[in-house]
Design an enzyme around this catalytic site. Structure first.
Site, PDB file in Angstrom:
ATOM      1  N   TYR A 171       0.938  -1.431   0.020  1.00  0.00           N
ATOM      2  CA  TYR A 171       0.044  -0.142  -0.055  1.00  0.00           C
ATOM      3  C   TYR A 171       0.758   1.148   0.038  1.00  0.00           C
ATOM      4  CZ  TYR A 171      -4.289   2.502   0.949  1.00  0.00           C
ATOM      5  OH  TYR A 171      -5.548   3.314   0.981  1.00  0.00           O
TER       6      TYR A 171
ATOM      7  N   LYS B 272       0.235 -14.054   4.327  1.00  0.00           N
ATOM      8  CA  LYS B 272       0.231 -14.729   3.251  1.00  0.00           C
ATOM      9  C   LYS B 272       1.435 -15.564   3.208  1.00  0.00           C
ATOM     10  CE  LYS B 272      -1.913 -16.711  -0.349  1.00  0.00           C
ATOM     11  NZ  LYS B 272      -3.159 -17.638  -0.330  1.00  0.00           N
TER      12      LYS B 272
ATOM     13  N   ASP C  90      -6.365 -15.325   2.535  1.00  0.00           N
ATOM     14  CA  ASP C  90      -7.786 -15.895   1.925  1.00  0.00           C
ATOM     15  C   ASP C  90      -8.564 -16.481   2.908  1.00  0.00           C
ATOM     16  OD1 ASP C  90      -5.327 -17.364   2.076  1.00  0.00           O
ATOM     17  OD2 ASP C  90      -5.736 -18.447   0.178  1.00  0.00           O
TER      18      ASP C  90
ATOM     19  N   ASP D 215      -6.162  -3.111   4.296  1.00  0.00           N
ATOM     20  CA  ASP D 215      -7.234  -2.174   3.744  1.00  0.00           C
ATOM     21  C   ASP D 215      -8.657  -3.027   2.958  1.00  0.00           C
ATOM     22  OD1 ASP D 215      -7.727   0.350   2.205  1.00  0.00           O
ATOM     23  OD2 ASP D 215      -7.067  -1.064   0.392  1.00  0.00           O
TER      24      ASP D 215
ATOM     25  N   ASP E  74     -12.689  -3.029   4.666  1.00  0.00           N
ATOM     26  CA  ASP E  74     -13.587  -2.862   3.722  1.00  0.00           C
ATOM     27  C   ASP E  74     -14.656  -3.998   3.750  1.00  0.00           C
ATOM     28  OD1 ASP E  74     -12.800  -0.214   3.321  1.00  0.00           O
ATOM     29  OD2 ASP E  74     -13.342  -0.565   1.134  1.00  0.00           O
TER      30      ASP E  74
END
Ligand SMILES: NC(=O)c1ccc[n+]([C@@H]2O[C@H](COP(=O)([O-])OP(=O)(O)OC[C@H]3O[C@@H](n4cnc5c(N)ncnc54)[C@H](O)[C@@H]3O)[C@@H](O)[C@H]2O)c1
Length: 331
Positions: free
Chosen positions: A124, A170, A207, A231, A235
């Site tokens: 990001y 991850k 995931d 981020d 959401d």
């Protein structure tokens, strides 16, 4: 006296931030307010998205309330995202996003967990370049940044009832970068005696975390993750708050905090007077609690929001703000 730098930004930022400032004025006696500029319109007028005096004002106040800014979807020469600039220049290294169900609007009002995201590095941070027909984004993860967000996560876990920290990463496909993030937080927790204090620490691949936030949100207490994963997941999690107009956040460094609603500048509804100010108002409550240590006024604001929602919300920004101010004056 608490001092607040107010950055309305673009679009509905100009509608929801004044509402949140009104609510803060009604709950925090003696609040001093200092307006400052940032955003896309500021860039168009002045050639800079965050002027130096805005950074100075946030530093001087120690606390800021930020609305939202618009960003062009394509690269514009000289433009740098205002919120990224604020986070990086002010070293606001942790981004706190509480996910609390709310009466009347949340699919499950009992949901209560927190996403804490590293806020200064990772994908990001936007370190991109072109080499001919190849486009490269650098994803830098450091031990120092992972450690300090880990410490902040542990501080938050300790203040809560359930005392569970979930590290989201991850590391199966990114064992070097996400491996460092995960291992640093595990080491930090161990050094701080987290297990001894009854804190349960687990980890999830991002995931799987995305799936479980949708399918079993009650499983979570505090999640800590890297910048871009946080981020996206926050959401997704905003669904449990009741939508984008209801999700608050706090960019949080050492002795400096900037609150902002999770939503953007919403150009589709800007200027219509129908933006929901509750995410900005709940962000202001986070500021009161964490930047100024004013837990009681923060709780009063949150209770006023819950009571107003339970009674059914009116349609416009002004009416919603009035409903919160009414609840505050009666409670
Ligand atoms: N932190 C930030 O400043 C921030 C965050 C996200 C997006 N943005 C920017 O905002 C602009 C618009 O982005 P987007 O459309 O993807 O996201 P958005 O959050 O602005 O809007 C998404 C949808 O949610 C609705 N919505 C958002 N906030 C609302 C509120 N308070 N009340 C009622 N409805 C609300 C909008 O009307 C829209 O339909 C872009 O320029 C983007 O770069 C800024």
């Amino acid at each position: 006296m608490p001092q607040l730098c107010v950055i309305e930004g673009d679009g509905i930022g100009r509608e929801v931030v004044p509402a949140a400032v009104e609510v803060l004025r009604a709950t925090v006696p003696g609040l001093e307010v200092f307006p400052a500029q940032a955003g896309w319109e500021c860039f168009q007028q002045r050639g800079v998205s965050v002027p130096a005096e805005t950074l100075e004002s946030v530093r001087a106040c120690g606390a800021a309330l930020f609305g939202a800014v618009s960003s062009p979807a394509r690269k514009v020469e000289g433009y740098r995202s205002a919120i990224l600039t604020l986070r990086q220049e002010l070293d606001l290294y942790a981004n706190l996003r509480p996910v609390r169900g709310l009466p009347g609007v949340s699919p499950r009002p009992e949901i209560d967990f927190v996403i804490l995201r590293e806020n200064t590095e990772g994908m990001y941070a936007g370190r991109e370049r072109r080499e001919g027909d190849t486009a490269i984004a650098e994803r830098v993860i450091t031990r120092a940044a992972s450690r300090r967000v880990g410490l902040r996560a542990l501080e938050i876990v300790r203040a809560r009832q359930r005392k569970r920290l979930t590290i989201v990463h991850k590391a199966n496909v990114l064992p070097v970068t996400d491996g460092l993030f995960r291992d640093t937080i595990l080491e930090t927790a161990h050094e701080c005696g987290a297990e001894r204090d009854g804190i349960v620490i687990d980890e999830l691949l991002v995931d799987t975390a995305a799936f479980q936030i949708a399918s079993q949100p009650e499983r979570f207490d505090v999640l800590v993750t890297t910048n871009l994963f946080g981020d996206i997941l926050s959401d997704e999690a905003a669904y449990w708050c009741g939508g984008m107009g209801l999700a608050p956040s706090l960019n949080w460094g050492d002795g400096l905090a900037l609150a902002e609603p999770v939503h953007g500048s919403a150009p589709d509804i800007a200027g219509k007077g129908i933006a929901n100010p509750l995410a900005a108002i709940l962000s202001a409550a986070l500021l009161a609690r964490h930047a100024w240590g004013l837990s009681e006024p923060a709780a009063r604001i949150e209770t006023a929001v819950r009571t107003a929602l339970a009674q059914g919300l009116p349609a416009t920004t002004v009416e919603i703000t009035r409903a919160i101010l009414d609840r505050l004056s009666h409670g």
